[in-house]
Design a protein around this motif. Sequence first.
Motif, mmCIF file in Angstrom:
data_model
loop_
_atom_site.group_PDB
_atom_site.id
_atom_site.type_symbol
_atom_site.label_atom_id
_atom_site.label_comp_id
_atom_site.label_asym_id
_atom_site.label_seq_id
_atom_site.Cartn_x
_atom_site.Cartn_y
_atom_site.Cartn_z
ATOM 1 N N UNK B 32 2.135 -1.337 6.197
ATOM 2 C CA UNK B 32 3.252 -0.442 6.456
ATOM 3 C C UNK B 32 4.228 -0.638 5.297
ATOM 4 N N UNK B 34 8.022 0.345 3.264
ATOM 5 C CA UNK B 34 9.413 0.714 3.528
ATOM 6 C C UNK B 34 10.200 0.736 2.219
ATOM 7 N N UNK B 94 4.763 -4.629 4.931
ATOM 8 C CA UNK B 94 4.407 -5.427 6.104
ATOM 9 C C UNK B 94 2.953 -5.162 6.438
ATOM 10 N N UNK B 101 4.524 -10.248 8.403
ATOM 11 C CA UNK B 101 5.898 -10.445 7.957
ATOM 12 C C UNK B 101 6.290 -9.325 7.019
ATOM 13 N N UNK B 102 7.585 -9.017 7.003
ATOM 14 C CA UNK B 102 8.128 -8.014 6.084
ATOM 15 C C UNK B 102 8.462 -8.730 4.787
ATOM 16 N N UNK B 104 9.824 -8.458 0.906
ATOM 17 C CA UNK B 104 10.665 -7.603 0.088
ATOM 18 C C UNK B 104 10.416 -7.825 -1.394
#
Lengths: 115, 114
Positions: B32, B34, B94, B101-102, B104
Motif C-alpha cells: 500500500x 501513501x 506499507x 509497518x508504515x 517513510x
Amino acid sequence: ETGVTQTPRHLVMGMTNKKSLKCEQHLGHNAMYWYKQSAKKPLELMFVYNFKEQTENNSVPSRFSPECPNSSHLFLHLHTLQPEDSALYLCASSARDSGLVETQYFGPGTRLLVL
Amino acid sequence: AQSVSQHNHHVILSEAASLELGCNYSYGGTVNLFWYVQYPGQHLQLLLKYFSGDPLVKGIKGFEAEFIKSKFSFNLRKPSVQWSDTAEYFCAVKGSGNTGKLIFGQGTTLQVKP
C-alpha cells in the motif's frame, strides 16, 4: 483538525527530568503509534499499540516508556533522556477503512528539546 | 527489509510550474502506498493513497500519483503548483496485511516562489 491531539506542543527538559507526552484520538480508531521525526531523517516508528496491546517496539531505548490505558489515549513517558533525543514526537492512529487499507492520521507533534 | 527513497531532497519551483517528486521503494510483496504532506507549522496530512485498482491515483488539491509496479515507483505529480503548495512531502509504504509497518522516505521540501 482535532482528530488527533497532542500535549504539550513544546517541551524543554533536562537530562535528569521525568516528563510525559500525551496523545488523544477522537476518531474511534483501534491502533495508535509513536514516531520520532528528526531533521533530515525519515520518520522512525517507535511503538505500536493495537486494541491497547503493544504490538511493536522498534528497538527503542528503555528511557522511552509507552502507556496505552485505552484505545483513545497514548502516553510516552520520558526519563533520563539524552540531547540526541531532541526531536519532534508524532502520535498517529488508524483503523481499517472500507477499502481494507489502514490509513494513519497524525497529530501535530510535540517538539522536544533535551538540554 | 522495506525501504523508501525520495530522490529530491529540496525542490524550488516558480508558480504554475509542473511538479514531479520521485519515490521508489524496496519491498518483495504487495504494498500500500501513501503520500503525506506537512505544511509549515502543521501536522502530517494524507494527500493520497494507493491500495489496488487503477494505478493512477488522484488526491486532494490537484495532486496525483502513479504506481508503476515494474519500477517500484510511486511518483507524485501536479501540473501547476501554487505558492500554497510549499511544504514537505513524504512518501510512505506499507506491506499489505495488518502487521505491515508504515515506512517513510526522508521527505522532499518543496519551495514555490510566487
